[in-house]
Design an enzyme around this catalytic site. Sequence first.
Site, PDB file in Angstrom:
ATOM      1  N   ASP A  29       0.798  -1.173  -0.040  1.00  0.00           N
ATOM      2  CA  ASP A  29      -0.073   0.180   0.069  1.00  0.00           C
ATOM      3  C   ASP A  29       0.922   1.316   0.027  1.00  0.00           C
ATOM      4  O   ASP A  29       0.501   2.230   0.495  1.00  0.00           O
ATOM      5  CB  ASP A  29      -0.957   0.081   1.254  1.00  0.00           C
ATOM      6  CG  ASP A  29      -0.091  -0.096   2.570  1.00  0.00           C
ATOM      7  OD1 ASP A  29       1.113  -0.059   2.327  1.00  0.00           O
ATOM      8  OD2 ASP A  29      -0.831   0.358   3.647  1.00  0.00           O
ATOM      9  N   CYS A  71       8.362  -4.395 -18.124  1.00  0.00           N
ATOM     10  CA  CYS A  71       8.519  -4.410 -16.739  1.00  0.00           C
ATOM     11  C   CYS A  71       7.641  -3.290 -15.929  1.00  0.00           C
ATOM     12  O   CYS A  71       6.924  -2.770 -16.964  1.00  0.00           O
ATOM     13  CB  CYS A  71       9.837  -4.492 -16.225  1.00  0.00           C
ATOM     14  SG  CYS A  71      10.418  -2.622 -16.406  1.00  0.00           S
ATOM     15  N   CYS A  74       8.072   0.076 -17.063  1.00  0.00           N
ATOM     16  CA  CYS A  74       7.786   0.468 -18.417  1.00  0.00           C
ATOM     17  C   CYS A  74       6.470   1.278 -18.581  1.00  0.00           C
ATOM     18  O   CYS A  74       6.076   2.021 -19.396  1.00  0.00           O
ATOM     19  CB  CYS A  74       7.579  -0.700 -19.581  1.00  0.00           C
ATOM     20  SG  CYS A  74       9.016  -1.593 -19.867  1.00  0.00           S
ATOM     21  N   CYS A  88      -4.751   6.989   0.607  1.00  0.00           N
ATOM     22  CA  CYS A  88      -6.040   6.382   1.140  1.00  0.00           C
ATOM     23  C   CYS A  88      -6.831   7.396   2.099  1.00  0.00           C
ATOM     24  O   CYS A  88      -7.981   7.264   2.088  1.00  0.00           O
ATOM     25  CB  CYS A  88      -5.850   4.795   1.629  1.00  0.00           C
ATOM     26  SG  CYS A  88      -5.272   3.756   0.415  1.00  0.00           S
ATOM     27  N   CYS A 143      12.949   2.689 -20.905  1.00  0.00           N
ATOM     28  CA  CYS A 143      12.793   2.149 -19.314  1.00  0.00           C
ATOM     29  C   CYS A 143      13.958   2.117 -18.745  1.00  0.00           C
ATOM     30  O   CYS A 143      15.066   1.586 -19.158  1.00  0.00           O
ATOM     31  CB  CYS A 143      12.027   0.651 -19.572  1.00  0.00           C
ATOM     32  SG  CYS A 143      11.916   0.301 -17.608  1.00  0.00           S
ATOM     33  N   CYS A 146      14.542  -1.962 -17.377  1.00  0.00           N
ATOM     34  CA  CYS A 146      14.627  -3.104 -18.483  1.00  0.00           C
ATOM     35  C   CYS A 146      15.041  -2.470 -19.804  1.00  0.00           C
ATOM     36  O   CYS A 146      15.459  -3.311 -20.857  1.00  0.00           O
ATOM     37  CB  CYS A 146      13.406  -3.697 -18.790  1.00  0.00           C
ATOM     38  SG  CYS A 146      11.919  -2.940 -19.656  1.00  0.00           S
ATOM     39  N   CYS A 242      -8.944  14.458 -15.464  1.00  0.00           N
ATOM     40  CA  CYS A 242      -8.281  13.123 -15.214  1.00  0.00           C
ATOM     41  C   CYS A 242      -9.259  12.038 -15.409  1.00  0.00           C
ATOM     42  O   CYS A 242     -10.127  12.190 -16.452  1.00  0.00           O
ATOM     43  CB  CYS A 242      -7.573  12.996 -13.979  1.00  0.00           C
ATOM     44  SG  CYS A 242      -8.895  12.929 -12.428  1.00  0.00           S
TER      45      CYS A 242
END
Length: 283
Positions: A29, A71, A74, A88, A143, A146, A242
């Site tokens: 979390d 990965c 990415c 939260c 990335c 990777c 958004c």
Amino acid sequence: HLELHDEGIRAANVLKILQDYDLILDGSDNFPTRFMLADACFLAKKPLVSAAIFQFEGQLALFDPTTNGPCYRCLFPEMPKPGSVPNCAEAGVIGALCGVMGSLQALEAIKFITGRHVSSTLFHMDTLSLKFKNIRITKDPDCPLCGRQVINSIDESAYQWSCTTEIQNNESMNNNDSTPIEITVEETKGMLDELKDFALLDVREPFELDIAKIKGAIEIPLGSITESLDRLDKNTRYVVLCHHGMRSLKATHFLREKGFVASSMKGGIHAWAEKIDPSQQRY
């Protein structure tokens, strides 16, 4: 059989702990643990089943470094800036969603063990509309993990993060600005129709923009707002959007604190597709 690790997962022990396991499931979390575990799984060549939840939304993906596929980084190259996303306590999460995503994560683990899994795909669920979507994840040549491989070890200093925001209350957020903190999609459409002097600012991630967007909007992911302020003009009014309106509200508060004139579009692109432009794909 359960093997407990009372010391918890830390930068100093994560690679050692992962050695004894064939499959890693992440339901953490906090961003430091999530990114550290993703980096460690890639370096240790361990498959990772990652699940995350936010309010009424959940997402799930399998990353297998042995297949030379994408990965975690990415999809999310860097941790978001502290204070740039609600935690939260601020945003909340519906309890039943935890059970749903946990069951799907367990199912994905069983599929992997039995050879029936599908990697390189992000499963997204919106429980408000009961919409489900699979989004193809592509390998990013830039990335840091990777691709360019600038991350080649687990350094504790790379995973320092705090959810504390610089802004402590709505009064300071509003910055005594008479511009409303939120406006509806209908009001936004009216401003567009009347050619009002303002700019749309979309703070979603690039993969979300591939699904649906409003033409002409400035596109800056929420996590990049801090270093992208030079792209914005303090003499311009911004309407920020958004997916559902939480990230845009956070961005709006931040922009106002920095001296910009901004309002958040309530309901986000989801409400826009529902009430203004039904041709837009909802996700």
